[in-house]
Design a protein around this motif. Sequence first.
Motif, PDB file in Angstrom:
ATOM      1  N   GLN A  22     -63.096  33.706  20.930  1.00  0.00           N
ATOM      2  CA  GLN A  22     -63.008  34.039  19.511  1.00  0.00           C
ATOM      3  C   GLN A  22     -64.213  33.505  18.749  1.00  0.00           C
ATOM      4  O   GLN A  22     -64.770  34.197  17.882  1.00  0.00           O
ATOM      5  CB  GLN A  22     -61.721  33.464  18.921  1.00  0.00           C
ATOM      6  N   ALA A  64     -58.940  36.867  12.903  1.00  0.00           N
ATOM      7  CA  ALA A  64     -60.266  37.458  12.680  1.00  0.00           C
ATOM      8  C   ALA A  64     -60.767  37.142  11.275  1.00  0.00           C
ATOM      9  O   ALA A  64     -61.939  36.785  11.090  1.00  0.00           O
ATOM     10  CB  ALA A  64     -60.203  38.972  12.908  1.00  0.00           C
ATOM     11  N   ARG A 105     -61.750  33.453  11.083  1.00  0.00           N
ATOM     12  CA  ARG A 105     -63.032  33.222  11.762  1.00  0.00           C
ATOM     13  C   ARG A 105     -64.202  33.686  10.899  1.00  0.00           C
ATOM     14  O   ARG A 105     -65.243  33.036  10.830  1.00  0.00           O
ATOM     15  CB  ARG A 105     -63.047  33.966  13.103  1.00  0.00           C
ATOM     16  N   ARG A 106     -64.045  34.840  10.248  1.00  0.00           N
ATOM     17  CA  ARG A 106     -65.121  35.364   9.426  1.00  0.00           C
ATOM     18  C   ARG A 106     -65.430  34.424   8.263  1.00  0.00           C
ATOM     19  O   ARG A 106     -66.585  34.131   7.947  1.00  0.00           O
ATOM     20  CB  ARG A 106     -64.766  36.752   8.903  1.00  0.00           C
ATOM     21  N   ALA A 140     -67.254  35.631  16.858  1.00  0.00           N
ATOM     22  CA  ALA A 140     -67.631  35.428  15.460  1.00  0.00           C
ATOM     23  C   ALA A 140     -69.070  34.949  15.312  1.00  0.00           C
ATOM     24  O   ALA A 140     -69.555  34.802  14.189  1.00  0.00           O
ATOM     25  CB  ALA A 140     -66.686  34.408  14.818  1.00  0.00           C
ATOM     26  N   GLY A 147     -62.578  37.614  17.352  1.00  0.00           N
ATOM     27  CA  GLY A 147     -63.516  36.760  16.634  1.00  0.00           C
ATOM     28  C   GLY A 147     -64.531  37.550  15.835  1.00  0.00           C
ATOM     29  O   GLY A 147     -64.958  37.124  14.757  1.00  0.00           O
ATOM     30  N   THR A 194     -67.182  31.284   9.573  1.00  0.00           N
ATOM     31  CA  THR A 194     -68.560  31.549   9.969  1.00  0.00           C
ATOM     32  C   THR A 194     -69.450  31.719   8.747  1.00  0.00           C
ATOM     33  O   THR A 194     -70.577  31.208   8.697  1.00  0.00           O
ATOM     34  CB  THR A 194     -68.625  32.816  10.853  1.00  0.00           C
TER      35      THR A 194
END
Length: 486
Positions: free
Chosen positions: A91, A466, A469-470, A95, A322, A473
């Motif tokens: 994951q 998801a 994770r975004r 990402a 990810g 990041t």
Amino acid sequence: MARAHGNTAPGGPGARDLTRGPILKTLLLFSLPTLVGNILQSLNGSINAIWVGRLLGDSALAATANANVVMFLVFAAVFGFGMAATVKVGQSFGAGDVDAARRTFGTAVGFCVGLAVLVASVGWMSAPALLGLMSTPPDIYAFALAYLRVIFVALPATMISVMVSMGLRGAGDAKTSLYFMIVSVVLDCGLNPVFIAGLGPIPAFGIAGSALATATSSYVSMIVLVIYAYARNLPLRLRGPELGYLVPRMDELRYIVTKGLPMGAQMLIVSGAGIVMLGLVNREGSVTSAAYGASLQVWTYLQMPAMAISAALSAMAAQSIGAGLVDRLGRITRAGLILNCAVTGAMTALLLGFDRPVLVLFLGSTSPAVDMARHIQLLASWSYILFGMTIMLFGTMRAGGVVLAPLLVIAVAMFPVRLGFYHLTYPALGADALWLAFPVGSLAAIVMATVAYLQPGWKRKATAIASSRRIETEAAAECSAEGKPG
């Protein structure tokens, strides 16, 4: 964060972006190294068993089997923790967050090293009690004790190698660990006769020599793998402040343990069901037991493609989650199902078409168990196609953090369904109730797994992961641009 061009993921050589390119081809190529590795491990065990049996006799060979039961229980847990790390590393790489992947990897390795040292120490001291609990026969007890204690010494190296290879798989690198598995297998097979029987200045260690060969090959392979990881700057190597990641962080550790334990429990349930079935088979007499034993040897290889494809599928699905490509999960699952049906189906057809020469390898051409084994193969072998379809669905769900539903499905299919079918139909079918219980259990498993897969809850969970994770990041990228610590 910008994604890497082509199929190279961020993080250095060896990392592969599994979110790009044709899904079916990528999944096939990515699963091949794992499949080859699984075959090598099985061949390694078979060759070592031959050395022990030929050089030391049946009692020594039986002793290794008793010791290996204990080690399987340990590795079931390691497998679960490793798969949890694979998912989270995947994951993070999906990402584009290499630092998060290294944090997860560091926690997994640090935790497993501490666990391995603890288990090895306790195992060495409690080996006599463990063998006593298994009612190890007196004539093989001394063999089993010597072998088991040395195997416990090898445990830390083996666990580290497993954890590194599964972490690399999450990063999209399935080849590196294969190279060093080849080194380990060649060393183990070559050193077994040397350490068992002695050669030149090397004394004969007997049964302990077989375990010593395994320990030596494990430590050499692990050390060379670590050196290679730093020399090639592989994506999960830890340098400088990153070495602090080896001290487990509570948030990472919580994920690895809570997700890893149910995955390891699946292996224990399958193993427990296998032990129960073996006991039922033994009631049918020695010929049936021999036929079933040969069938198990064949089935070990028959289930390998599905296991390898499922492991690769999990890494690919984790990277896609990810990367925020949740809509890609359905296509990944379909590709896994197609590959499983094609590969496992072809192997099953070949096995049933050429079953006699294969079974003769294990039983001998004059054994009365050959015809019985062929009958068992005909009734039960095709269940592994259904088994493969089930673990493909589980592989995608596992990438989204779902672990309890697969555990429940396996538990119900293995015990109430399989054993219930046997007890209900045995009066009418006799021993055939045993062999037909395999496809009946597998059919129940794929039906339940399909129902669980079609539920929207796990997909919503994958979407939430998801999104999380975004956000993480993007926040890390902003901090980096402003010169602040992430």
